[in-house]
Design an enzyme around this catalytic site. Structure first.
Site, PDB file in Angstrom:
ATOM      1  N   GLU A  17      83.821 -35.691  26.959  1.00 25.00           N
ATOM      2  CA  GLU A  17      83.823 -37.167  27.030  1.00 25.00           C
ATOM      3  C   GLU A  17      85.009 -38.224  27.425  1.00 25.00           C
ATOM      4  O   GLU A  17      85.041 -38.797  28.650  1.00 25.00           O
ATOM      5  CB  GLU A  17      83.450 -38.148  25.784  1.00 25.00           C
ATOM      6  CG  GLU A  17      82.894 -37.897  24.558  1.00 25.00           C
ATOM      7  CD  GLU A  17      83.354 -38.068  23.010  1.00 25.00           C
ATOM      8  OE1 GLU A  17      82.689 -38.872  22.709  1.00 25.00           O
ATOM      9  OE2 GLU A  17      84.063 -37.564  22.367  1.00 25.00           O
ATOM     10  N   SER A 185      79.745 -38.057  21.386  1.00 30.82           N
ATOM     11  CA  SER A 185      78.803 -38.118  21.677  1.00 30.82           C
ATOM     12  C   SER A 185      77.705 -37.221  22.167  1.00 30.82           C
ATOM     13  O   SER A 185      76.633 -37.136  23.120  1.00 30.82           O
ATOM     14  CB  SER A 185      79.751 -38.053  23.518  1.00 30.82           C
ATOM     15  OG  SER A 185      79.881 -39.025  23.814  1.00 30.82           O
ATOM     16  N   SER A 322      80.082 -51.832  25.831  1.00 34.88           N
ATOM     17  CA  SER A 322      80.363 -51.380  24.823  1.00 34.88           C
ATOM     18  C   SER A 322      79.516 -51.702  23.651  1.00 34.88           C
ATOM     19  O   SER A 322      80.295 -53.149  23.882  1.00 34.88           O
ATOM     20  CB  SER A 322      81.052 -49.911  24.730  1.00 34.88           C
ATOM     21  OG  SER A 322      81.570 -48.979  25.701  1.00 34.88           O
TER      22      SER A 322
HETATM   23  N1  LIG Z   1      72.082 -37.299   9.085  1.00 34.32           N
HETATM   24  C1  LIG Z   1      71.255 -37.438  10.068  1.00 34.32           C
HETATM   25  N2  LIG Z   1      69.602 -38.458  10.209  1.00 34.32           N
HETATM   26  C2  LIG Z   1      69.693 -38.901  11.025  1.00 34.32           C
HETATM   27  N3  LIG Z   1      70.241 -38.560  12.580  1.00 34.32           N
HETATM   28  C3  LIG Z   1      71.557 -38.278  13.371  1.00 34.32           C
HETATM   29  C4  LIG Z   1      71.870 -37.431  11.660  1.00 34.32           C
HETATM   30  N4  LIG Z   1      72.997 -37.153  12.517  1.00 34.32           N
HETATM   31  C5  LIG Z   1      72.922 -37.461  13.126  1.00 34.32           C
HETATM   32  N5  LIG Z   1      72.133 -38.079  13.922  1.00 34.32           N
HETATM   33  C6  LIG Z   1      71.615 -38.312  14.906  1.00 34.32           C
HETATM   34  O1  LIG Z   1      72.588 -38.338  15.759  1.00 34.32           O
HETATM   35  C7  LIG Z   1      73.142 -38.566  17.094  1.00 34.32           C
HETATM   36  C8  LIG Z   1      74.808 -37.678  17.193  1.00 34.32           C
HETATM   37  O2  LIG Z   1      75.728 -37.570  15.278  1.00 34.32           O
HETATM   38  P1  LIG Z   1      77.042 -38.044  15.229  1.00 34.32           P
HETATM   39  O3  LIG Z   1      77.314 -37.250  13.969  1.00 34.32           O
HETATM   40  O4  LIG Z   1      76.770 -39.250  14.826  1.00 34.32           O
HETATM   41  O5  LIG Z   1      78.021 -37.302  16.140  1.00 34.32           O
HETATM   42  P2  LIG Z   1      78.449 -38.078  17.743  1.00 34.32           P
HETATM   43  O6  LIG Z   1      79.947 -37.936  17.103  1.00 34.32           O
HETATM   44  O7  LIG Z   1      78.160 -37.150  18.280  1.00 34.32           O
HETATM   45  O8  LIG Z   1      78.009 -38.946  17.948  1.00 34.32           O
HETATM   46  C9  LIG Z   1      73.274 -39.612  15.657  1.00 34.32           C
HETATM   47  O9  LIG Z   1      73.441 -41.301  17.102  1.00 34.32           O
HETATM   48  C10 LIG Z   1      71.793 -40.041  15.609  1.00 34.32           C
HETATM   49  O10 LIG Z   1      71.417 -40.561  16.371  1.00 34.32           O
END
Ligand SMILES: Nc1ncnc2c1ncn2[C@@H]1O[C@H](COP(=O)(O)OP(=O)(O)O)[C@@H](O)[C@H]1O
Ligand SMILES: [Mg+2]
Length: 361
Positions: A17, A185, A322
């Protein structure tokens, strides 16, 4: 006239990032209240070098200069040079991800005995790890997506049943998300619905971490809220992200101009849902012992409208457009004032810690 506070604005770093950090710092640099603060920009280059004040300032004025060598994993031990900066009153680390957001940099500030903005060591470390966050959130009574975690030694064992899609699908369903436990990210995150995709997704996620989470997919839209403060944190309103059908909030959808995800701030949602998102966020903020700030992300599940926690971001994206700053602007705290408050909360926490006894005998 009282003396201005000297702020060491640290940005860059060696995580995936890196570019996001440069943009956040660029925005902070341009908006910080210069009547109160003298800013010393401190750029950790992608080669792990702590740049001179002059070069750091140049990059904050023209962020394009910094994006010459992206994603090169480098040792950033030169950051120890911060010990030679006694003129700095408070550090403002705007370094996302690996080493910046996970408690490591925070540990350095503690050793240097300097106040700093944002979460302390423990909260930064536990919120960087999505599994630890889930465990603590559950304990606070907050719903999370059902999951299993796979450690590298399990992945390396060809007979381990967690590598078997059908076995995992029996527990979590066929529609799954696979992600590194410690990342950000959306790097290394995949959505899978069959064995082949599952295998590929595990391989990809293990590039980034020694622990990978497999989660049930939560269908719905994403709802985020922002929390600010130490012992008596305040919670902003709720923003909503709607992804195009069949897509999710990928790196490209987060940062590219041709994103297919749409952000709505504030979200147009019923009062009851907004309040649930906010009260969950406060519970999670406190359960993970956050201080300073965090953005708390959840899914608003289709059908039953339950709020299902996704993750906690100790250092959310911080450009003036943001989600985190926007959510506070919307409840009457403009970007510049938000920066001032964050610095004040960092200093308040430091002053308090000074009152604790440390017994050495
Ligand atoms: N269990 C889940 N169900 C549906 N969408 C998910 C799930 N986990 C992650 N996502 C999707 O993936 C994206 C990134 O996952 P996240 O856990 O927020 O990791 P990061 O820290 O990379 O943002 C989320 O913003 C969402 O769009
Ligand atoms: Mg996320």
């Amino acid at each position: 006239m009282t003396k201005k506070t000297s702020v060491g604005l640290i940005f860059g770093g060696n995580s995936s990032e890196y570019e996001v950090s440069i943009m956040s710092a660029h925005n902070i640099y341009n908006a910080i209240d210069t009547n109160k603060f003298d800013v010393y920009p401190m750029w950790i280059t992608n080669d792990g070098y702590l740049a001179s004040d002059e070069d750091s300032r140049k990059v904050l004025n023209d962020p394009k200069l910094a994006v010459s060598n992206p994603h090169k994993v480098a040792n950033i031990s030169n950051i120890i040079e911060l010990k030679d900066r006694p003129e700095i009153d408070v550090f403002f680390p705007i370094v996302h991800g690996n080493l910046g957001e996970d408690g490591c940099l925070q540990g350095l500030f503690r050793i240097l005995d300097k106040p700093f903005v944002g979460d302390d060591v423990l909260a930064a470390a536990v919120t960087m790890d999505k599994e630890m966050t889930k465990i603590l959130a559950q304990r606070a009574g907050v719903l999370v997506a059902d999951w299993i975690s796979i450690k590298r030694f399990e992945y390396d064992d060809a007979n381990n049943e967690k590598r078997d899609y059908e076995f995992v699908a029996k527990k979590l369903g066929h529609d799954l998300f696979v992600k590194p436990s410690n990342q950000g990210s959306s790097v290394g995150v995949s959505h899978v619905t069959n064995a082949q995709e599952y295998e590929q997704a595990l391989k990809e996620a293990f590039k980034y971490d020694d622990k990978v989470l497999v989660e049930e997919t939560v269908h719905g839209s994403e709802v985020e809220t922002a929390v600010l403060g130490n012992d008596k944190p305040i919670v902003a309103g709720v923003g909503q992200i709607t992804n195009a059908k069949g897509s999710f909030y990928t790196y490209e959808n987060k940062y590219d101009d041709n994103s297919t995800s749409t952000l709505q701030i504030p979200a147009d949602l019923p009062e009851g849902i907004v309040e649930k998102v906010r009260s969950n966020a406060l519970k999670v903020y406190q359960a993970t012992e956050c201080s300073g700030l965090a953005r708390i992300d959840s899914m608003l599940r289709d059908g039953d409208h339950e709020i299902v926690l996704t993750e906690v971001n100790a250092l959310p994206g911080f450009t003036n457009i943001s989600m985190y700053p926007k959510l506070f602007e919307e409840v009457g705290i403009p970007y510049t004032d938000l920066i001032t408050k964050l610095i004040e909360y960092g200093m308040e926490r430091y002053d308090h810690k000074k009152t604790l006894l440390h017994k050495h005998d």
